[in-house]
Design a protein around this motif. Sequence first.
Motif: not given
Length: 69
Positions: A17, A24-25, A28, A33
Motif C-alpha cells: 500500500i 495507508r491508514q 487499511e 491490508v
Amino acid sequence: MPLTLLRAGESSLITRIGGKPEVRQFLEGLGFVVGTPVTVLSEIDGNVICSIKDTRIAISKEMAQKIQV
C-alpha cells in the motif's frame, strides 16, 4: 502492478500500500491490508468497485493506484 490494471473479475493478493501514512491508514481501515485477496468487480465513472473480505467497496481510481497487487 496497481489495482487499476486488474480487469473485472480478476483477483490478486495485495502486496503493498503506497501513499502518505494517512492514506495507508484509511485504506487499511477499509480492509486493504497486505496479503489480503482482492477482486475487482467493475469500474464505474472513475471508481473501482472491489470485493475484499466479503464486502463490496468503491474507491476512487487515484486510491486504487496506491494499492499494489
